[in-house]
Scaffold this motif. Sequence first.
Motif, PDB file in Angstrom:
ATOM      1  N   VAL A 347      -4.701  11.329  -2.291  1.00 22.00           N
ATOM      2  CA  VAL A 347      -4.715  11.729  -0.875  1.00 22.00           C
ATOM      3  C   VAL A 347      -3.620  12.843  -0.675  1.00 22.00           C
ATOM      4  CG1 VAL A 347      -4.155  11.286   1.682  1.00 22.00           C
ATOM      5  CG2 VAL A 347      -5.086   9.550   0.083  1.00 22.00           C
ATOM      6  N   ARG A 348      -3.950  14.079   0.037  1.00 21.69           N
ATOM      7  CA  ARG A 348      -2.917  15.134   0.412  1.00 21.69           C
ATOM      8  C   ARG A 348      -3.061  15.280   1.688  1.00 21.69           C
ATOM      9  NH1 ARG A 348      -2.692  21.471  -2.221  1.00 21.69           N
ATOM     10  NH2 ARG A 348      -1.444  22.195  -0.716  1.00 21.69           N
ATOM     11  N   GLY A 349      -1.819  15.703   2.077  1.00 19.54           N
ATOM     12  CA  GLY A 349      -1.855  16.051   3.656  1.00 19.54           C
ATOM     13  C   GLY A 349      -0.474  15.849   4.214  1.00 19.54           C
ATOM     14  N   PRO A 350      -0.070  16.102   5.724  1.00 19.31           N
ATOM     15  CA  PRO A 350       1.163  16.135   6.116  1.00 19.31           C
ATOM     16  C   PRO A 350       1.607  14.899   6.028  1.00 19.31           C
ATOM     17  CG  PRO A 350      -0.603  16.550   7.757  1.00 19.31           C
ATOM     18  CD  PRO A 350      -1.199  16.485   6.742  1.00 19.31           C
ATOM     19  N   GLY A 351       2.780  14.811   5.391  1.00 15.23           N
ATOM     20  CA  GLY A 351       3.547  13.280   5.648  1.00 15.23           C
ATOM     21  C   GLY A 351       3.265  12.661   4.162  1.00 15.23           C
ATOM     22  N   ILE A 352       2.429  13.430   3.388  1.00 15.91           N
ATOM     23  CA  ILE A 352       2.116  12.583   2.059  1.00 15.91           C
ATOM     24  C   ILE A 352       2.736  12.946   0.904  1.00 15.91           C
ATOM     25  CG2 ILE A 352       0.137  12.228   0.282  1.00 15.91           C
ATOM     26  CD1 ILE A 352      -0.277  11.079   3.052  1.00 15.91           C
ATOM     27  N   GLY A 353       3.309  12.157   0.336  1.00 18.24           N
ATOM     28  CA  GLY A 353       4.244  12.677  -0.938  1.00 18.24           C
ATOM     29  C   GLY A 353       3.537  13.439  -1.957  1.00 18.24           C
ATOM     30  N   LYS A 354       4.077  14.499  -2.629  1.00 17.93           N
ATOM     31  CA  LYS A 354       3.629  15.231  -3.523  1.00 17.93           C
ATOM     32  C   LYS A 354       4.059  14.792  -5.044  1.00 17.93           C
ATOM     33  CE  LYS A 354       3.991  19.361  -0.583  1.00 17.93           C
ATOM     34  NZ  LYS A 354       4.519  20.916  -0.593  1.00 17.93           N
ATOM     35  N   LYS A 394       4.754   7.856   7.310  1.00 16.84           N
ATOM     36  CA  LYS A 394       5.727   6.938   8.160  1.00 16.84           C
ATOM     37  C   LYS A 394       5.041   6.362   9.149  1.00 16.84           C
ATOM     38  CE  LYS A 394       9.798   9.002   6.173  1.00 16.84           C
ATOM     39  NZ  LYS A 394      11.009   9.641   6.527  1.00 16.84           N
ATOM     40  N   ALA A 395       4.055   7.084  10.092  1.00 15.25           N
ATOM     41  CA  ALA A 395       3.768   6.640  11.234  1.00 15.25           C
ATOM     42  C   ALA A 395       2.734   5.602  10.793  1.00 15.25           C
ATOM     43  CB  ALA A 395       2.885   7.566  11.899  1.00 15.25           C
ATOM     44  N   LEU A 396       1.903   5.670   9.833  1.00 11.65           N
ATOM     45  CA  LEU A 396       0.931   4.498   9.673  1.00 11.65           C
ATOM     46  C   LEU A 396       1.375   3.224   9.150  1.00 11.65           C
ATOM     47  CD1 LEU A 396      -2.379   6.385   8.373  1.00 11.65           C
ATOM     48  CD2 LEU A 396      -1.743   5.706  10.510  1.00 11.65           C
ATOM     49  N   GLN A 397       2.993   3.506   8.626  1.00 11.95           N
ATOM     50  CA  GLN A 397       3.302   2.470   7.856  1.00 11.95           C
ATOM     51  C   GLN A 397       3.667   1.125   9.124  1.00 11.95           C
ATOM     52  OE1 GLN A 397       7.052   3.814   5.647  1.00 11.95           O
ATOM     53  NE2 GLN A 397       5.361   4.760   4.492  1.00 11.95           N
ATOM     54  N   LYS A 398       3.737   1.587  10.528  1.00 13.56           N
ATOM     55  CA  LYS A 398       4.043   0.965  11.626  1.00 13.56           C
ATOM     56  C   LYS A 398       2.828   0.298  12.284  1.00 13.56           C
ATOM     57  CE  LYS A 398       8.489   3.222  12.057  1.00 13.56           C
ATOM     58  NZ  LYS A 398       9.375   4.172  13.139  1.00 13.56           N
ATOM     59  N   HIS A 399       1.621   0.735  11.735  1.00 15.46           N
ATOM     60  CA  HIS A 399       0.333   0.415  12.319  1.00 15.46           C
ATOM     61  C   HIS A 399       0.254  -1.121  12.693  1.00 15.46           C
ATOM     62  CE1 HIS A 399      -3.804   0.416  13.383  1.00 15.46           C
ATOM     63  NE2 HIS A 399      -3.564   1.823  13.784  1.00 15.46           N
ATOM     64  N   ARG A 400      -0.288  -1.462  13.899  1.00 16.91           N
ATOM     65  CA  ARG A 400      -0.479  -2.814  14.080  1.00 16.91           C
ATOM     66  C   ARG A 400      -1.397  -3.773  13.518  1.00 16.91           C
ATOM     67  NH1 ARG A 400      -4.614  -3.839  17.900  1.00 16.91           N
ATOM     68  NH2 ARG A 400      -5.552  -1.903  18.659  1.00 16.91           N
ATOM     69  N   LYS A 401      -2.476  -2.844  12.701  1.00 15.81           N
ATOM     70  CA  LYS A 401      -3.377  -3.518  12.010  1.00 15.81           C
ATOM     71  C   LYS A 401      -3.412  -3.242  10.529  1.00 15.81           C
ATOM     72  CE  LYS A 401      -6.652  -4.699  15.387  1.00 15.81           C
ATOM     73  NZ  LYS A 401      -8.338  -4.722  15.669  1.00 15.81           N
ATOM     74  N   PRO A 402      -2.309  -3.570   9.504  1.00 22.35           N
ATOM     75  CA  PRO A 402      -2.108  -2.931   8.324  1.00 22.35           C
ATOM     76  C   PRO A 402      -3.088  -3.540   7.269  1.00 22.35           C
ATOM     77  CG  PRO A 402      -0.488  -4.742   8.625  1.00 22.35           C
ATOM     78  CD  PRO A 402      -1.198  -4.338   9.939  1.00 22.35           C
ATOM     79  N   VAL A 403      -3.171  -2.823   6.164  1.00 21.51           N
ATOM     80  CA  VAL A 403      -4.117  -3.592   5.017  1.00 21.51           C
ATOM     81  C   VAL A 403      -3.746  -5.107   4.877  1.00 21.51           C
ATOM     82  CG1 VAL A 403      -4.991  -1.343   4.277  1.00 21.51           C
ATOM     83  CG2 VAL A 403      -2.819  -2.336   3.231  1.00 21.51           C
ATOM     84  N   SER A 404      -4.603  -5.739   4.041  1.00 24.92           N
ATOM     85  CA  SER A 404      -4.063  -6.940   3.488  1.00 24.92           C
ATOM     86  C   SER A 404      -2.786  -6.568   2.473  1.00 24.92           C
ATOM     87  CB  SER A 404      -5.377  -7.659   2.693  1.00 24.92           C
ATOM     88  OG  SER A 404      -4.854  -8.608   2.338  1.00 24.92           O
ATOM     89  N   LYS A 405      -1.918  -7.346   2.664  1.00 17.94           N
ATOM     90  CA  LYS A 405      -0.730  -7.334   1.901  1.00 17.94           C
ATOM     91  C   LYS A 405      -0.899  -7.060   0.273  1.00 17.94           C
ATOM     92  CE  LYS A 405       4.093  -8.699   1.642  1.00 17.94           C
ATOM     93  NZ  LYS A 405       4.558  -7.430   2.379  1.00 17.94           N
ATOM     94  N   GLU A 406      -1.645  -7.893  -0.392  1.00  8.90           N
ATOM     95  CA  GLU A 406      -1.761  -7.917  -1.739  1.00  8.90           C
ATOM     96  C   GLU A 406      -2.908  -8.475  -2.428  1.00  8.90           C
ATOM     97  OE1 GLU A 406       1.675 -10.418  -3.003  1.00  8.90           O
ATOM     98  OE2 GLU A 406       0.264 -12.190  -2.653  1.00  8.90           O
ATOM     99  N   SER A 407      -4.027  -8.677  -1.352  1.00  7.93           N
ATOM    100  CA  SER A 407      -5.153  -9.689  -2.085  1.00  7.93           C
ATOM    101  C   SER A 407      -6.231  -8.989  -1.259  1.00  7.93           C
ATOM    102  CB  SER A 407      -5.260 -11.122  -1.772  1.00  7.93           C
ATOM    103  OG  SER A 407      -4.875 -11.254  -0.516  1.00  7.93           O
ATOM    104  N   PHE A 408      -7.477  -9.191  -1.943  1.00  8.03           N
ATOM    105  CA  PHE A 408      -8.864  -8.772  -1.673  1.00  8.03           C
ATOM    106  C   PHE A 408      -9.741  -9.506  -2.474  1.00  8.03           C
ATOM    107  CE2 PHE A 408      -7.654  -5.369  -4.485  1.00  8.03           C
ATOM    108  CZ  PHE A 408      -8.722  -5.325  -5.604  1.00  8.03           C
ATOM    109  N   SER A 409     -11.089  -9.683  -2.034  1.00  6.78           N
ATOM    110  CA  SER A 409     -12.120 -10.196  -2.935  1.00  6.78           C
ATOM    111  C   SER A 409     -13.150  -9.081  -3.313  1.00  6.78           C
ATOM    112  CB  SER A 409     -12.728 -11.345  -2.438  1.00  6.78           C
ATOM    113  OG  SER A 409     -13.853 -10.915  -1.339  1.00  6.78           O
ATOM    114  N   VAL A 410     -13.810  -9.436  -4.643  1.00  9.21           N
ATOM    115  CA  VAL A 410     -14.868  -8.609  -4.988  1.00  9.21           C
ATOM    116  C   VAL A 410     -16.137  -9.668  -5.023  1.00  9.21           C
ATOM    117  CG1 VAL A 410     -15.571  -7.153  -7.005  1.00  9.21           C
ATOM    118  CG2 VAL A 410     -13.156  -7.163  -6.211  1.00  9.21           C
TER     119      VAL A 410
END
Length: 647
Positions: A347-354, A394-410
């Motif tokens: 990912v590249r874009g405004p606010g994304i680390g280089k 930084k804005a998305l880090q405060k989103h009210r519906k974040p991704v699952s913290k550490e787990s998912f299934s396949v």
Amino acid sequence: MKYSALLLGTIALLALNTVTAKQYQEAKKPNIIFIFTDDQDHKMDSLQYMPNVQKYLVNEGTIYENHYATIAVCCPSRVGLLRGQYAHNTNITDVSPPYGGYERFNTLKLGEDYLPVWLQKSGYNTNYIGKLMNQYSVNNYNNPIPRGFNYQEQLVDPYTYIYNSAVFSVNGEPPVYYKDAYQTDVIHAKTRAALKRVQAQEDPFFLWVSPMAPHGQFEIGKGGSMKTSDPIPAARHAHLFKDVKIPRTPHFNPDQQVKTASYWKTLEKLNATMVEEFDETYRNRLRALQSVDEIVGTIFEELEKSGELDNTFVFYSADNGYHLGQHRAFPGKCTNLEEDINVPLLVRGPGIGKGKKSQVVSAHHDLAPTFVALAGGDEHVPSWVDGGVIPLTKALQKHRKPVSKESFSVEFWGLDLLAENYANANVIGPNTYKTLRVISQDYNYVYSIWCTGEHEFYDLKNDPYAMKNLYTGATNQLVNRLDALLVVLKSCRAETCRDPWRILHPDDKHVKTLRDALHKKYDIHYTQFRKVQFEECLGYYQVTNEAPVIGQHFLANVTDTSQQRPSSTEQYIISKFDKRADKSNEDGQFILPKEYHELLKLVPEPNQAVGHAPLGQDFEKYAIPVDKKLLETPVKWAEYNFYGFGS
């Protein structure tokens, strides 16, 4: 004095205009470009051989190293991404009818409420170029036209997987083909034209570019025999990488087979001839990706010319990964190997680390809500979406519906494992499994349960190539937590996918991770859960076959449970698939009837290699309407295993 006043007024006006332009740029929603390849590996270093990807995305953006496809095959993976859901919720679980394909996608009405519609509601000009999904063909390109796109140029079957036959439908119009043109070059030219078009408009734009590379080539012989072969590179790239080989990691063609569930135990060590063939397949995959890399270069050049670069997010990913010889496996995907499920995400874009690498855990069902969050359209994302928002900024880090913290299934449903490029090498044995991945700074676990009742447990933090199955020696304290977590994730919906611990600990908000759940005070609590198990090995999803299901909560928001058990018509189709000898020769090759083969040739293939140079801006002069006979003759390509070669 008059001149001084006039000069001061002009300066003030220019200053006002400058501020206004700056404010407009800051207020304008960001553009979003999504480059999405087909079958591109992440674990075998393909990105390292793409100079434009390195220059514009790796060096100027962030690699999200823990991004995953939760089902490692194209049609289910693509639909899951478009809907923001696991495959057990879309009920698209295969590449072919009756459980996959464009017609089932529409039967289930999945295309009425999905990513492009949400982005349009968010004020975006939406565009799509390339491969959408299996079974979008010369017979149904406008029945219906995919919804939600202001402009679309879709590859149509049965030509999608033929590199030198570029056939497109533009906005649902009758398909055209491009004479003597390399397919990825046509996508490249269309992408350049699309960027010029959308950048001339005021609305922010979303552009999805989906080349077929580096997927294998479909080949139909003179007698109608069908098979797959290596990707076909553009002529200008065919000479590259002559000495490159698949990375010789410890799990590449090991002397002792250590992965032994289901069919894995039957795989023999590959001989030297096969290894060399696999290396050549790897080289051809890298060669085919060079024309994709050129698309990446053009995208950034056009963004720089237009001044839109600083206000554009560019994403790069793939529908699933790919394996070549790891744990002795023949070429393909569909397994729970990291090579198949851990896919690129740049990912590249405004606010994304280089030049950064992120260890944030995410999956394909998280991309749609993330795109819409960047578009400022959260209210348009339905409550039934499984995915969360990846904390890119930084804005998305405060989103009210974040991704699952550490787990998912396949998950996967199949009765055998398709071996690409080798007609007689399909591995007979069930490929139906549930896999849990739990990744944090402290641990990296793989826990799998097969329909055969076999289990796998790997500690990838200490054993990154999964060389030692620890299941029999693992503590009950750890296994019962993993099993209970898989119970939730294998049938989760919406918020339970993003926060599965709320189901396991409804009265204890302190449990947010596996580490929290491992506290000894919960040992008795975890003895109450039934273990995950299959009643039988099926090649399709059936809720009652995959026990247990916790509570009636999991029965809400299902796409269409009535279609989880096959209808009588579907059973007929399945029986036709099972009778493979009826449509194959004595060598096991599927035979396309002569009349269908003749239809296919109505779009002629070139007599020599194509792609000696990229197409110019006048590429549309090569477009030729497809013969009406091809459009008006209904052909069920899937009945001849057309998509069974690893699409």
